[in-house]
Enzyme design. Structure first.
Site, mmCIF file in Angstrom:
data_model
loop_
_atom_site.group_PDB
_atom_site.id
_atom_site.type_symbol
_atom_site.label_atom_id
_atom_site.label_comp_id
_atom_site.label_asym_id
_atom_site.label_seq_id
_atom_site.Cartn_x
_atom_site.Cartn_y
_atom_site.Cartn_z
ATOM 1 N N CYS A 72 20.754 -1.937 -11.961
ATOM 2 C CA CYS A 72 19.614 -1.163 -11.477
ATOM 3 C C CYS A 72 18.796 -2.005 -10.505
ATOM 4 O O CYS A 72 18.560 -3.188 -10.739
ATOM 5 C CB CYS A 72 18.762 -0.740 -12.674
ATOM 6 S SG CYS A 72 17.160 -0.067 -12.253
ATOM 7 N N CYS A 75 14.150 -3.694 -10.917
ATOM 8 C CA CYS A 75 13.533 -4.988 -11.229
ATOM 9 C C CYS A 75 14.294 -6.116 -10.537
ATOM 10 O O CYS A 75 15.515 -6.068 -10.416
ATOM 11 C CB CYS A 75 13.535 -5.246 -12.737
ATOM 12 S SG CYS A 75 12.422 -4.168 -13.672
ATOM 13 N N CYS A 149 14.377 1.542 -20.184
ATOM 14 C CA CYS A 149 13.626 0.909 -19.101
ATOM 15 C C CYS A 149 12.411 0.235 -19.713
ATOM 16 O O CYS A 149 11.464 0.912 -20.126
ATOM 17 C CB CYS A 149 13.195 1.924 -18.048
ATOM 18 S SG CYS A 149 12.179 1.169 -16.744
ATOM 19 N N GLN A 249 -2.768 4.688 -9.953
ATOM 20 C CA GLN A 249 -2.413 3.301 -10.233
ATOM 21 C C GLN A 249 -1.236 3.301 -11.206
ATOM 22 O O GLN A 249 -1.135 4.149 -12.083
ATOM 23 C CB GLN A 249 -3.602 2.545 -10.812
ATOM 24 C CG GLN A 249 -4.783 2.443 -9.865
ATOM 25 C CD GLN A 249 -4.478 1.662 -8.590
ATOM 26 O OE1 GLN A 249 -3.519 0.884 -8.531
ATOM 27 N NE2 GLN A 249 -5.281 1.876 -7.562
ATOM 28 N N PHE A 276 -10.708 5.763 0.867
ATOM 29 C CA PHE A 276 -9.349 5.977 0.333
ATOM 30 C C PHE A 276 -9.467 6.224 -1.178
ATOM 31 O O PHE A 276 -8.758 5.616 -1.978
ATOM 32 C CB PHE A 276 -8.437 4.783 0.611
ATOM 33 C CG PHE A 276 -8.390 4.347 2.051
ATOM 34 C CD1 PHE A 276 -7.512 4.955 2.947
ATOM 35 C CD2 PHE A 276 -9.207 3.333 2.517
ATOM 36 C CE1 PHE A 276 -7.454 4.538 4.282
ATOM 37 C CE2 PHE A 276 -9.161 2.913 3.847
ATOM 38 C CZ PHE A 276 -8.282 3.520 4.731
ATOM 39 N N GLU A 296 -11.498 10.569 1.604
ATOM 40 C CA GLU A 296 -10.050 10.614 1.384
ATOM 41 C C GLU A 296 -9.462 11.648 2.335
ATOM 42 O O GLU A 296 -10.113 12.650 2.644
ATOM 43 C CB GLU A 296 -9.765 10.997 -0.077
ATOM 44 C CG GLU A 296 -8.344 11.347 -0.422
ATOM 45 C CD GLU A 296 -7.370 10.211 -0.204
ATOM 46 O OE1 GLU A 296 -6.346 10.448 0.450
ATOM 47 O OE2 GLU A 296 -7.637 9.087 -0.676
ATOM 48 N N ASP A 344 -9.535 1.032 -1.044
ATOM 49 C CA ASP A 344 -8.230 0.844 -1.683
ATOM 50 C C ASP A 344 -7.182 1.594 -0.864
ATOM 51 O O ASP A 344 -6.723 2.665 -1.259
ATOM 52 C CB ASP A 344 -8.281 1.371 -3.125
ATOM 53 C CG ASP A 344 -6.964 1.161 -3.867
ATOM 54 O OD1 ASP A 344 -6.103 0.405 -3.374
ATOM 55 O OD2 ASP A 344 -6.791 1.770 -4.941
ATOM 56 N N CYS A 370 -2.263 -3.398 -2.681
ATOM 57 C CA CYS A 370 -0.962 -3.715 -3.277
ATOM 58 C C CYS A 370 -0.098 -4.504 -2.302
ATOM 59 O O CYS A 370 1.095 -4.682 -2.545
ATOM 60 C CB CYS A 370 -0.248 -2.433 -3.716
ATOM 61 S SG CYS A 370 0.103 -1.300 -2.351
#
EC number: 2.1.1.-
Length: 415
Positions: A72, A75, A149, A249, A276, A296, A344, A370
């Site tokens: 997979c 990860c 998972c 999130q 945002f 937004e 954000d 992120c």
């Protein structure tokens, strides 16, 4: 080793994408699922290579948490022990900041637990033997059919067979499609895409199955097919009926950590602009103490935020504005009423907004991202405009991946 040969190499470091990096005379090559110091046999294809044999293992290597690891592609780093893994992930943020000439305090990485990702976007395809449901193989379109998972919440993984039943009715022939499952307080919210036009027979069958299996909702390409229960998520004390496919999130615990950092920095700010803002992840928590202007571009997200506000008493005033902040950032004059700004943005960052904010007199700023690279760029702009970066906190919201969340708090005009 030539650009298309097999051979033995030594891994020197882990790159920003989570792959092992080896330095060769003709350049660097990247080898997934390896660790620094390991000696490996690989099959090379230009600047990438496939691990063929592990000859000397690192003492930092551990058994992966999932049977699908290395097949997979979800990860990259389950095989790395916690301490060096967390130091490396923090360094992604430190390195991005230093790359912009920004030397500030970076807190230790805030760890997140396994089994907490509340949304999984599954790749799916119907075959003669049934529906494949899982994630794509590393750098491939091949779907790895999963049975477990360790990243995702158990409430989703326990329903894999039920999701395959839904997928069997959605499937556009033998072609691939996506089926996302989000854990809400009302149950699982399912959102499909890439299934083509659904006919009346499919819709009736899907409606019956969703009700039978007690899912909260099923949508396709944003259109609600059936909604037995409004999918709700609380942000602070406000329950919000989230629209299909809206941004959330990744984990509730990381969201709580981020919100605590935001609220602590804002303190007693009277008027706050949340840019945002999405469905109100931070705005609705901020509104318990401060007036908020929530901005937004996603109309459905703003409408959900507004519905949440209307059903709760005791909040400070909340105003909303639909606006594309990439094309039309809040200008310096428009920022005059605010004591604090929270932003954000998506991975692309908020360069245009940062340029306007840098010229403002807003006292407190919280930047959430992120993407350490675009965060570092935006922070450098703010720093050049007179902001002082108090602290940056990295959060391991994307466990065992090369992605990291970060929250930066800044001030201007106060020593």
């Amino acid at each position: 080793m030539t650009s298309s040969k097999t051979g033995q190499i030594t891994i020197r470091s882990i790159g920003a994408g989570g792959d092992g990096v080896a330095n060769l005379p003709d350049g660097q090559i990247y080898v997934p699922f390896t660790l620094p110091g390991e000696v490996v046999n690989v099959a090379r294809d230009k600047n990438r290579a496939t691990l063929m044999a592990l000859l000397e293992a690192s003492p930092e290597r551990q058994n992966p948490a999932c049977r699908h690891f290395e097949d997979c592609g979800g990860c990259a780093l389950q095989h790395w022990q916690d301490e060096p893994y967390r130091l490396w992930k923090r360094e992604l943020v430190v390195g991005a900041l230093k790359g912009r000439g920004t030397d500030v305090e970076v807190a230790p990485l805030v760890a997140c637990n396994p089994h907490t990702r509340r949304r999984a976007v599954f790749a799916a395809r119907k075959t003669e033997k049934g529906v494949l449901l899982g994630f794509n193989r590393h750098q491939s379109h091949e779907i790895i059919d999963i049975v477990e998972c360790p990243v995702t919440v158990p409430e989703i993984i326990a329903r894999l067979d039920d999701l395959r039943e839904v997928g069997a009715l959605l499937a556009p022939g033998s072609g691939p499609f996506k089926l996302a499952a989000t854990l809400t307080e009302s149950g699982l919210d399912l959102a499909a895409s890439g299934c083509g036009k659904l006919n009346d027979e499919q819709r009736r069958a899907l409606t019956a199955l969703v009700i039978k299996k007690d899912f909260a909702r099923l949508s396709h390409e944003g259109e609600i097919i059936v909604e037995p229960k409004k999918p709700l998520i609380h942000f602070g004390k406000v329950p919000v009926p989230i629209p299909p496919g809206c941004f959330l999130q990744a984990t509730a615990e990381a969201e709580e950590t981020m919100a605590a950092l935001v609220l602590a920095h804002l303190g007693k700010a009277r008027r706050v602009a949340d840019l945002f803002c999405g469905v109100g992840t931070f705005a609705l928590r901020i509104a318990e103490k401060s007036a908020v202007h929530a901005v937004e571009n996603d109309a459905a997200a703003l409408a959900a935020l507004d519905r949440g506000v209307r059903h709760v008493q005791g909040l400070k005033p909340v105003s909303i504005e639909r606006r594309d902040l990439f094309r039309r950032p809040l200008m310096t004059k428009e920022l005059l009423p605010y004591n604090a700004v929270v932003f954000d943005p998506p991975r692309a960052g908020a360069e245009e907004q940062a340029l306007e904010l840098a010229k403002s007199k807003v006292e407190k700023v919280v930047a959430i991202s992120c993407n350490p690279v675009t965060l570092a760029r935006d922070l450098a702009i703010l720093q050049k405009g007179g902001y002082r970066i108090e602290r940056v906190t990295p959060i391991d919201q994307f466990l065992w991946s090369a992605h990291v969340e970060a929250v930066a708090v800044l001030t201007k005009g106060r020593q």
